[in-house]
Scaffold this motif. Structure first.
Motif, PDB file in Angstrom:
ATOM      1  N   UNK A 153       1.181  -1.903   0.427  1.00 49.32           N
ATOM      2  CA  UNK A 153       0.112  -0.038  -0.125  1.00 49.32           C
ATOM      3  C   UNK A 153       0.873   1.177  -0.134  1.00 49.32           C
ATOM      4  N   UNK A 154       1.564   1.416   0.489  1.00 48.45           N
ATOM      5  CA  UNK A 154       3.426   2.123   0.371  1.00 48.45           C
ATOM      6  C   UNK A 154       4.072   2.532  -0.140  1.00 48.45           C
ATOM      7  N   UNK A 155       4.203   1.686  -1.578  1.00 48.35           N
ATOM      8  CA  UNK A 155       4.815   1.196  -2.520  1.00 48.35           C
ATOM      9  C   UNK A 155       4.052   1.863  -3.418  1.00 48.35           C
ATOM     10  N   UNK A 156       2.365   1.528  -3.280  1.00 48.11           N
ATOM     11  CA  UNK A 156       1.564   1.773  -5.216  1.00 48.11           C
ATOM     12  C   UNK A 156       1.794   3.217  -5.415  1.00 48.11           C
ATOM     13  N   UNK A 157       0.960   4.117  -4.634  1.00 41.68           N
ATOM     14  CA  UNK A 157       1.360   5.446  -5.190  1.00 41.68           C
ATOM     15  C   UNK A 157       3.683   5.905  -5.816  1.00 41.68           C
ATOM     16  N   UNK A 158       4.038   5.351  -5.195  1.00 46.76           N
ATOM     17  CA  UNK A 158       5.777   5.550  -5.260  1.00 46.76           C
ATOM     18  C   UNK A 158       5.881   5.272  -6.939  1.00 46.76           C
ATOM     19  N   UNK A 159       4.802   4.015  -7.267  1.00 47.23           N
ATOM     20  CA  UNK A 159       4.993   3.360  -8.844  1.00 47.23           C
ATOM     21  C   UNK A 159       4.722   4.308 -10.073  1.00 47.23           C
TER      22      UNK A 159
END
Length: 331
Positions: free
Chosen positions: A284-290
């Protein structure tokens, strides 16, 4: 018309597969904040990691979010996040939940809301090796040698031996390193010579943020020097010119995806390469970083790969190939 919105703020602990060590210490769990926003039958979520290096804690982030509950539930927008909250991790969780909520309410994916001209593509992420003895790091590198890009955590003393042992164990793998501010200015030339000897491509935050003026005398190097602890938002860029050739954009430093995109724009306009990084957290924390990863030269969003378990659904990883997050997770 008044907005009817419900805010939930939760502290979650996710076990790490084994332990994870950097120059500042060792942890066995990833401690995260999850923000949930419910409005008009839609739900938006965001995750962040309060980080002690920046004087932020789980309790302080939760207190900040709960303290701003009335403003958040009354309908604050992404433009209001940095006004109603002053802790970056709290800002990040709320900002990303607002992006996700807007996507769910409008039926428009975040990548379109963010102005990308095409659907996000899979990216290769670095895979991080925790700080250990040269022998143990070489063993870890050998196990991970099939991955195309390894990120090596270093700590000062013994780093040359670590690099040589890792390079011998993974001769064909691309290497980047993160010293987490552990090197000293007097040792910089020797450390960078060891990096050149072992074909390291990027060195992340070699010196303490307060000592990075020493980088200004390096001149052109074959290794990208990347700012992490020295680079938080757009306001820091003027201090980095002539010292760093790249910046590590992290949403927990910028206070969310909104500011991360603005920082990436400003940095590229000023000639910096972009690295997108993460704290140790779930998909969930990685998703916006993608979203930011679509323009990054180096992607380091391997947090879920270091956990004993991840969210369901989570981001799909095929080795080090990271796919866009499923809409059921975020975005």
């Amino acid at each position: 018309m008044a907005v009817s919105r419900k805010l939930s703020v939760d502290h979650e602990s996710w076990p790490i597969a084994g332990s994870f060590s950097i120059s500042r210490g060792t942890k066995t769990t990833a401690e995260v904040i999850k923000v949930t926003l419910e409005q008009d039958g839609a739900t938006g979520v965001g995750e962040s990691v309060p980080y002690a290096r920046y004087n932020e804690t789980i309790d302080a982030a939760m207190d900040a979010l709960n303290g701003a509950r009335a403003q958040i539930e009354a309908g604050c927008s992404r433009a209001d996040v940095h006004r109603v909250l002053n802790l970056h991790a709290a800002q990040n969780a709320l900002d990303c939940a607002l992006w996700d909520l807007e996507a769910k309410l409008t039926g428009t994916p975040v990548w379109q809301l963010a102005g990308l001209d095409k659907e996000p593509e899979p990216v290769i992420t670095a895979y991080t090796l925790s700080l250990e003895t040269p022998e143990k790091m070489a063993e870890a590198a050998a196990r991970a040698s099939g991955r195309p890009l390894l990120k090596i955590k270093l700590g000062g003393d013994g780093d040359h031996e670590r690099l040589r042992a890792i390079r011998d164990a993974a001769p064909d793998t691309r290497l980047i390193i993160d010293a987490n501010e552990a090197w000293k200015p007097a040792d910089l030339d020797n450390h960078l010579a060891a990096c050149a000897e072992t074909a390291v491509e990027l060195v992340e935050q070699p010196l303490p943020a307060g000592d990075d003026d020493a980088l200004g005398g390096l001149g052109k190097t074959d290794v990208l020097i990347c700012a992490d602890e020295s680079a938080h938002g757009k306001e820091d860029l003027h201090k980095l010119a002539g010292k760093y050739s790249a910046i590590n954009v992290k949403l927990d430093k910028t206070g969310g995806l909104t500011e991360a995109l603005a920082l990436a724009d400003a940095a590229q306009d000023q000639g910096f390469e972009i690295m997108i990084g993460c704290m140790l957290a779930t998909s969930l924390a990685m998703a916006p970083g993608h979203i930011v990863a679509q323009r990054a030269r180096v992607v380091d969003l391997d947090g879920p790969l270091l956990l004993a378990r991840d969210r369901d659904p989570g981001i799909r990883f095929d080795g080090s190939l990271m796919y866009p997050p499923p809409p059921a997770l975020w975005g």
